[in-house]
Design a protein around this motif. Structure first.
Motif, PDB file in Angstrom:
ATOM      1  N   GLY A   1       0.799  -1.222   0.000  1.00 35.55           N
ATOM      2  CA  GLY A   1       0.000   0.000   0.000  1.00 35.55           C
ATOM      3  C   GLY A   1       0.831   1.270   0.000  1.00 35.55           C
ATOM      4  N   GLY A   2       0.159   2.360   0.340  1.00 31.13           N
ATOM      5  CA  GLY A   2       0.795   3.669   0.339  1.00 31.13           C
ATOM      6  C   GLY A   2       1.709   3.867   1.538  1.00 31.13           C
ATOM      7  N   PHE A   3       2.692   4.750   1.367  1.00 29.91           N
ATOM      8  CA  PHE A   3       3.638   5.040   2.449  1.00 29.91           C
ATOM      9  C   PHE A   3       4.222   6.426   2.255  1.00 29.91           C
ATOM     10  CE2 PHE A   3       6.026   2.950  -0.906  1.00 29.91           C
ATOM     11  CZ  PHE A   3       7.194   3.691  -1.012  1.00 29.91           C
ATOM     12  N   THR A   4       4.798   6.942   3.324  1.00 23.60           N
ATOM     13  CA  THR A   4       5.611   8.147   3.253  1.00 23.60           C
ATOM     14  C   THR A   4       7.052   7.724   3.511  1.00 23.60           C
ATOM     15  OG1 THR A   4       5.323   8.631   5.610  1.00 23.60           O
ATOM     16  CG2 THR A   4       3.750   9.650   4.075  1.00 23.60           C
ATOM     17  N   TYR A   5       7.996   8.545   3.084  1.00 27.64           N
ATOM     18  CA  TYR A   5       9.398   8.201   3.333  1.00 27.64           C
ATOM     19  C   TYR A   5      10.220   9.459   3.559  1.00 27.64           C
ATOM     20  CZ  TYR A   5      10.774   9.654  -1.385  1.00 27.64           C
ATOM     21  OH  TYR A   5      11.025  10.388  -2.513  1.00 27.64           O
ATOM     22  N   THR A   6      11.322   9.264   4.258  1.00 29.49           N
ATOM     23  CA  THR A   6      12.338  10.302   4.430  1.00 29.49           C
ATOM     24  C   THR A   6      13.697   9.646   4.232  1.00 29.49           C
ATOM     25  OG1 THR A   6      12.519   9.953   6.817  1.00 29.49           O
ATOM     26  CG2 THR A   6      10.964  11.636   6.077  1.00 29.49           C
ATOM     27  N   THR A   7      14.643  10.389   3.677  1.00 28.90           N
ATOM     28  CA  THR A   7      16.023   9.919   3.573  1.00 28.90           C
ATOM     29  C   THR A   7      16.961  11.069   3.922  1.00 28.90           C
ATOM     30  OG1 THR A   7      16.269  10.490   1.219  1.00 28.90           O
ATOM     31  CG2 THR A   7      15.476   8.264   1.722  1.00 28.90           C
ATOM     32  N   ASP A   8      18.098  10.728   4.459  1.00 26.18           N
ATOM     33  CA  ASP A   8      19.192  11.655   4.707  1.00 26.18           C
ATOM     34  C   ASP A   8      20.460  10.987   4.194  1.00 26.18           C
ATOM     35  OD1 ASP A   8      18.370  14.093   6.467  1.00 26.18           O
ATOM     36  OD2 ASP A   8      17.251  12.384   7.265  1.00 26.18           O
ATOM     37  N   LEU A   9      21.118  11.632   3.237  1.00 22.22           N
ATOM     38  CA  LEU A   9      22.289  11.037   2.591  1.00 22.22           C
ATOM     39  C   LEU A   9      23.477  11.984   2.629  1.00 22.22           C
ATOM     40  CD1 LEU A   9      20.466   9.701  -0.577  1.00 22.22           C
ATOM     41  CD2 LEU A   9      21.132   8.396   1.433  1.00 22.22           C
ATOM     42  N   LEU A  10      24.639  11.417   2.915  1.00 25.28           N
ATOM     43  CA  LEU A  10      25.887  12.176   2.888  1.00 25.28           C
ATOM     44  C   LEU A  10      26.582  11.882   1.559  1.00 25.28           C
ATOM     45  CD1 LEU A  10      27.972  13.983   4.300  1.00 25.28           C
ATOM     46  CD2 LEU A  10      28.952  11.887   5.289  1.00 25.28           C
ATOM     47  N   HIS A  11      26.889  12.942   0.809  1.00 27.07           N
ATOM     48  CA  HIS A  11      27.546  12.810  -0.504  1.00 27.07           C
ATOM     49  C   HIS A  11      28.945  13.404  -0.459  1.00 27.07           C
ATOM     50  CE1 HIS A  11      24.228  11.588  -3.244  1.00 27.07           C
ATOM     51  NE2 HIS A  11      23.498  12.005  -2.229  1.00 27.07           N
ATOM     52  N   ASN A  12      29.795  12.925  -1.381  1.00 26.61           N
ATOM     53  CA  ASN A  12      31.166  13.397  -1.491  1.00 26.61           C
ATOM     54  C   ASN A  12      31.453  13.730  -2.949  1.00 26.61           C
ATOM     55  OD1 ASN A  12      33.883  13.911  -1.428  1.00 26.61           O
ATOM     56  ND2 ASN A  12      34.448  11.976  -0.457  1.00 26.61           N
ATOM     57  N   MET A  13      31.578  15.015  -3.267  1.00 28.86           N
ATOM     58  CA  MET A  13      31.872  15.431  -4.638  1.00 28.86           C
ATOM     59  C   MET A  13      33.329  15.169  -5.014  1.00 28.86           C
ATOM     60  SD  MET A  13      29.598  18.908  -4.972  1.00 28.86           S
ATOM     61  CE  MET A  13      30.471  19.456  -6.408  1.00 28.86           C
ATOM     62  N   ALA A  14      34.189  14.906  -4.042  1.00 27.76           N
ATOM     63  CA  ALA A  14      35.594  14.623  -4.341  1.00 27.76           C
ATOM     64  C   ALA A  14      35.751  13.231  -4.952  1.00 27.76           C
ATOM     65  CB  ALA A  14      36.435  14.738  -3.079  1.00 27.76           C
ATOM     66  N   ARG A  15      34.727  12.401  -4.820  1.00 27.89           N
ATOM     67  CA  ARG A  15      34.768  11.043  -5.396  1.00 27.89           C
ATOM     68  C   ARG A  15      33.636  10.894  -6.413  1.00 27.89           C
ATOM     69  NH1 ARG A  15      34.783   7.279  -0.250  1.00 27.89           N
ATOM     70  NH2 ARG A  15      33.263   6.316  -1.597  1.00 27.89           N
ATOM     71  N   ALA A  16      33.734  11.607  -7.504  1.00 28.14           N
ATOM     72  CA  ALA A  16      32.690  11.545  -8.532  1.00 28.14           C
ATOM     73  C   ALA A  16      32.726  10.184  -9.229  1.00 28.14           C
ATOM     74  CB  ALA A  16      32.897  12.653  -9.554  1.00 28.14           C
ATOM     75  N   PRO A  17      31.559   9.599  -9.503  1.00 32.39           N
ATOM     76  CA  PRO A  17      31.517   8.316 -10.200  1.00 32.39           C
ATOM     77  C   PRO A  17      31.959   8.468 -11.658  1.00 32.39           C
ATOM     78  CG  PRO A  17      29.292   9.099  -9.726  1.00 32.39           C
ATOM     79  CD  PRO A  17      30.237  10.063  -9.106  1.00 32.39           C
ATOM     80  N   ASP A  18      32.409   7.380 -12.243  1.00 36.28           N
ATOM     81  CA  ASP A  18      32.801   7.382 -13.656  1.00 36.28           C
ATOM     82  C   ASP A  18      31.589   7.717 -14.526  1.00 36.28           C
ATOM     83  OD1 ASP A  18      35.328   6.594 -12.875  1.00 36.28           O
ATOM     84  OD2 ASP A  18      34.902   4.461 -13.170  1.00 36.28           O
ATOM     85  N   ASP A  19      31.838   8.316 -15.671  1.00 36.68           N
ATOM     86  CA  ASP A  19      30.811   8.631 -16.665  1.00 36.68           C
ATOM     87  C   ASP A  19      29.769   9.621 -16.155  1.00 36.68           C
ATOM     88  OD1 ASP A  19      32.069   6.839 -18.428  1.00 36.68           O
ATOM     89  OD2 ASP A  19      30.899   5.171 -17.627  1.00 36.68           O
ATOM     90  N   CYS A  20      30.137  10.492 -15.239  1.00 38.61           N
ATOM     91  CA  CYS A  20      29.218  11.507 -14.729  1.00 38.61           C
ATOM     92  C   CYS A  20      29.862  12.879 -14.868  1.00 38.61           C
ATOM     93  CB  CYS A  20      28.895  11.258 -13.256  1.00 38.61           C
ATOM     94  SG  CYS A  20      27.872   9.810 -12.970  1.00 38.61           S
ATOM     95  N   GLY A  21      29.045  13.906 -14.761  1.00 40.91           N
ATOM     96  CA  GLY A  21      29.534  15.279 -14.856  1.00 40.91           C
ATOM     97  C   GLY A  21      30.429  15.659 -13.696  1.00 40.91           C
ATOM     98  N   PRO A  22      31.096  16.827 -13.788  1.00 36.92           N
ATOM     99  CA  PRO A  22      32.062  17.249 -12.773  1.00 36.92           C
ATOM    100  C   PRO A  22      31.452  17.543 -11.400  1.00 36.92           C
ATOM    101  CG  PRO A  22      31.686  19.000 -14.369  1.00 36.92           C
ATOM    102  CD  PRO A  22      30.970  17.786 -14.884  1.00 36.92           C
ATOM    103  N   ALA A  23      30.190  17.874 -11.305  1.00 40.51           N
ATOM    104  CA  ALA A  23      29.575  18.167 -10.006  1.00 40.51           C
ATOM    105  C   ALA A  23      28.858  16.935  -9.439  1.00 40.51           C
ATOM    106  CB  ALA A  23      28.598  19.324 -10.139  1.00 40.51           C
ATOM    107  N   SER A  24      29.174  15.763  -9.957  1.00 42.13           N
ATOM    108  CA  SER A  24      28.546  14.521  -9.488  1.00 42.13           C
ATOM    109  C   SER A  24      29.188  14.077  -8.187  1.00 42.13           C
ATOM    110  CB  SER A  24      28.682  13.440 -10.555  1.00 42.13           C
ATOM    111  OG  SER A  24      28.030  13.853 -11.739  1.00 42.13           O
ATOM    112  N   SER A  25      28.563  13.101  -7.526  1.00 39.08           N
ATOM    113  CA  SER A  25      29.067  12.688  -6.217  1.00 39.08           C
ATOM    114  C   SER A  25      28.803  11.209  -5.964  1.00 39.08           C
ATOM    115  CB  SER A  25      28.403  13.514  -5.114  1.00 39.08           C
ATOM    116  OG  SER A  25      27.009  13.298  -5.128  1.00 39.08           O
ATOM    117  N   THR A  26      29.516  10.708  -4.978  1.00 39.40           N
ATOM    118  CA  THR A  26      29.320   9.342  -4.503  1.00 39.40           C
ATOM    119  C   THR A  26      28.701   9.419  -3.110  1.00 39.40           C
ATOM    120  OG1 THR A  26      31.252   8.585  -5.723  1.00 39.40           O
ATOM    121  CG2 THR A  26      30.489   7.180  -3.935  1.00 39.40           C
ATOM    122  N   ASP A  27      27.687   8.572  -2.899  1.00 39.70           N
ATOM    123  CA  ASP A  27      27.068   8.520  -1.568  1.00 39.70           C
ATOM    124  C   ASP A  27      28.039   7.882  -0.588  1.00 39.70           C
ATOM    125  OD1 ASP A  27      24.772   9.505  -2.701  1.00 39.70           O
ATOM    126  OD2 ASP A  27      23.699   7.607  -2.681  1.00 39.70           O
TER     127      ASP A  27
END
Length: 184
Positions: free
Chosen positions: A82-108
């Motif tokens: 059924g239906g639900f609500t959700y919340t998330t809190d994530l810490l990202h690091n732009m110094a570790r950008a994933p491959d094949d992504c733009g320069p402002a990308s990040s890794t969780d």
């Protein structure tokens, strides 16, 4: 002892033995019945496929540190639960950008989430993921571990994958959570 008294005593003993056998049989039937009712609950595996819509806010992205937090909340619907609500809190690091992504990308680096259903909450721990950024669009691909919960989900375990596309100008996005939940 007279033979009449002896016969009466023997009759009483036979009656007592029959009553004792009947009582023993009743006790055995009750014990077997109780043990059958106390079998261990078998886990149930549920396929989880939910569509989600949410709003997100980036905090700590001031250009001085490559680390920032993304806070998100929204609603979703899963066919079996059924239906639900959700919340998330994530810490990202732009110094570790994933491959094949733009320069402002990040890794969780990590994070947590809570899905709240009518029957209880699912607690989530983010294992890994990435955010590919191509202004103004951000695309997320994340792996989540189910770490218990409350109510019907108290002993839940499992793994979910979240895909999400958001617009940083509006702070809104949509996506899916999919995977398997093991309920006890």
């Amino acid at each position: 002892m007279s033979s009449q008294r002896l016969n009466t005593s023997i009759s009483y003993m036979r009656g007592f033995q029959r009553a004792l056998r009947a009582l023993s049989t009743a006790v055995i039937v009750i014990l077997v019945s109780l043990s059958a009712q106390q079998t261990t609950a078998q886990p149930t595996f549920t396929t989880f496929d939910a569509d989600i819509q949410g709003l997100f806010f980036v905090s700590g992205a001031n250009g001085e540190s490559p680390l920032f937090v993304v806070e998100e909340s929204g609603t979703g619907y899963e066919l079996m639960l059924g239906g639900f609500t959700y919340t998330t809190d994530l810490l990202h690091n732009m110094a570790r950008a994933p491959d094949d992504c733009g320069p402002a990308s990040s890794t969780d680096l990590g994070g947590f989430g809570i899905m709240t259903f009518a029957e209880g909450q699912l607690w989530l721990h983010r294992n890994s993921g990435s955010a590919c950024f191509n202004f103004p669009v951000i695309e997320l691909d994340e792996q989540w571990k189910i770490a218990g919960g409350t109510g019907a989900y108290k002993a839940a375990t499992g793994k979910l994958v979240r895909t999400y596309v958001g617009n940083v100008l509006t702070g809104s996005g949509s996506g899916t959570f999919s995977g398997t939940i093991k309920l006890l």
